[in-house]
Design an enzyme around this catalytic site. Structure first.
Site, mmCIF file in Angstrom:
data_model
loop_
_atom_site.group_PDB
_atom_site.id
_atom_site.type_symbol
_atom_site.label_atom_id
_atom_site.label_comp_id
_atom_site.label_asym_id
_atom_site.label_seq_id
_atom_site.Cartn_x
_atom_site.Cartn_y
_atom_site.Cartn_z
ATOM 1 N NE ARG A 136 -3.228 2.350 2.991
ATOM 2 C CZ ARG A 136 -2.690 3.277 3.769
ATOM 3 N NH1 ARG A 136 -1.505 3.051 4.302
ATOM 4 N NH2 ARG A 136 -3.308 4.407 4.013
ATOM 5 C CG ASP A 193 1.455 4.709 -12.007
ATOM 6 O OD1 ASP A 193 2.495 5.188 -12.487
ATOM 7 O OD2 ASP A 193 1.186 4.728 -10.799
#
Length: 339
Positions: free
Chosen positions: A112, A163
């Site tokens: 995370r 991304d």
């Protein structure tokens, strides 16, 4: 029928964060970490939580431990944003989706908030699974824009296209976000590179990192939009490194890459404040003879190493300080969708 899609994490090899400033990057999707979305028809529309979304605990201490490991924001907000933008994309293109309810669930093992594209991986996996469920794919070069819109427009996160592009294409991807090109057609120039040409890489991350990338980018974005010469010049220099790295990869000249990656980090450090743990990881890696730069917004680094002795020393130094070290495995090109 059950429809499932898995989307890999990614490492920004070179050029980031210029992707958010009409620059250029090379990124690699890696199989070590992934997010998976599953969709199947059901009487009602249901978004099922993953373990990190849980809201019941045995004690206050258990809740505090959950917050420490997964934060306050789980993945349900990502699912909602993904579904909303998926539907809006098709409606805006006059594509009628069948009137079908579904159950949507997800799982992920991406660490995370360490700059590995965890949020975009979840959203990309959801949109690809929904594409199969509705038999309504989004063109591959457009998918990153729709994923980005879910994050920036719906969730107010600061992010660039890097991304989302490499996660849509898979493998290793060269990206050019030239301003004129983006304004003319709405997307950049995306070209797959031979992932077999990559040098030996390592990746390391701090398991307890917990800062959203949007918070990292805010001040630099403001300075850039105000015409700050230092920020603009630095972003241009970082983007130029991408072409240098591409040439080195195509020539299989791995001797040039370490300096390019180190330079990328040093340029970034001119305009961004660097977290103490990020600086510590970079310094420890460089002391062993490895190169090092941030994978994304912070929390993880990537670099090259000259030999196995260096890798062993790097593992010992970083792991002894509480960091996790991984040998990234480049994912194959994604098979989803249309060109």
């Amino acid at each position: 029928m059950i429809y499932r899609d898995r989307c890999c994490a990614r490492i920004g090899l070179v050029g980031n964060p210029s992707d958010g400033y009409n620059g250029k990057t090379i990124a690699v999707a890696i199989r070590n970490f992934w997010a998976e979305a599953t969709v199947y028809e059901s009487p009602r529309l249901e978004l099922r939580p993953a373990p990190q979304d849980r809201a019941d605990f045995e004690s206050v201490e258990e809740m505090l431990n959950n917050i420490a490991s997964t934060g306050y924001y789980g993945g349900i907000r990502l699912l909602k944003a993904a579904v909303k933008k998926f539907v809006e994309h098709h409606r805006s293109n006059d594509i009628e989706l069948p009137d079908r309810n579904f159950t949507l669930q997800y799982k992920t093992n991406i660490p995370r908030q360490v700059g590995l594209g965890g949020s975009s991986a979840i959203i990309t996996a959801v949109m690809r699974a929904l594409s199969r469920f509705y038999q309504a794919p989004i063109p591959r070069h457009i998918l990153p824009n729709v994923v980005l819109a879910a994050e920036t427009e719906e969730l107010q996160l600061s992010a660039g296209l890097q991304d989302r592009v490499v996660q849509a294409y898979g493998g290793a991807v060269y990206m050019d976000f030239d301003e004129d090109l983006m304004e003319e057609r709405g997307y950049g120039r995306y070209e797959r590179l031979d992932r077999r040409a990559l040098p030996p890489l390592y990746m390391a991350y701090w398991p307890e990192a917990g800062q959203e990338s949007g918070k990292t980018h805010d001040r630099v974005r403001e300075r850039y939009e105000l015409g700050d010469e230092e920020v603009i010049e630095t972003m241009d220099c970082i983007a130029t490194l991408t072409d240098d790295a591409r040439e080195a990869l195509e020539n299989k000249d791995h001797h040039e890459l370490p300096d390019i990656l180190d330079r990328n980090f040093d340029l970034r450090a001119r305009i961004y404040s660097i977290d103490d743990h990020d600086r510590d990881m970079v310094d420890r890696a460089r002391e062993t003879g490895a190169s090092a730069k941030l994978c994304g917004s912070g929390g993880a680094i990537v670099g090259t190493y000259p030999d196995e002795t260096c890798l062993d020393e790097l593992n010992e130094s970083l792991c002894s300080a509480g960091y996790q070290v991984v040998t990234p495995r480049a994912a194959p090109p994604a098979e989803y969708g249309t060109e």
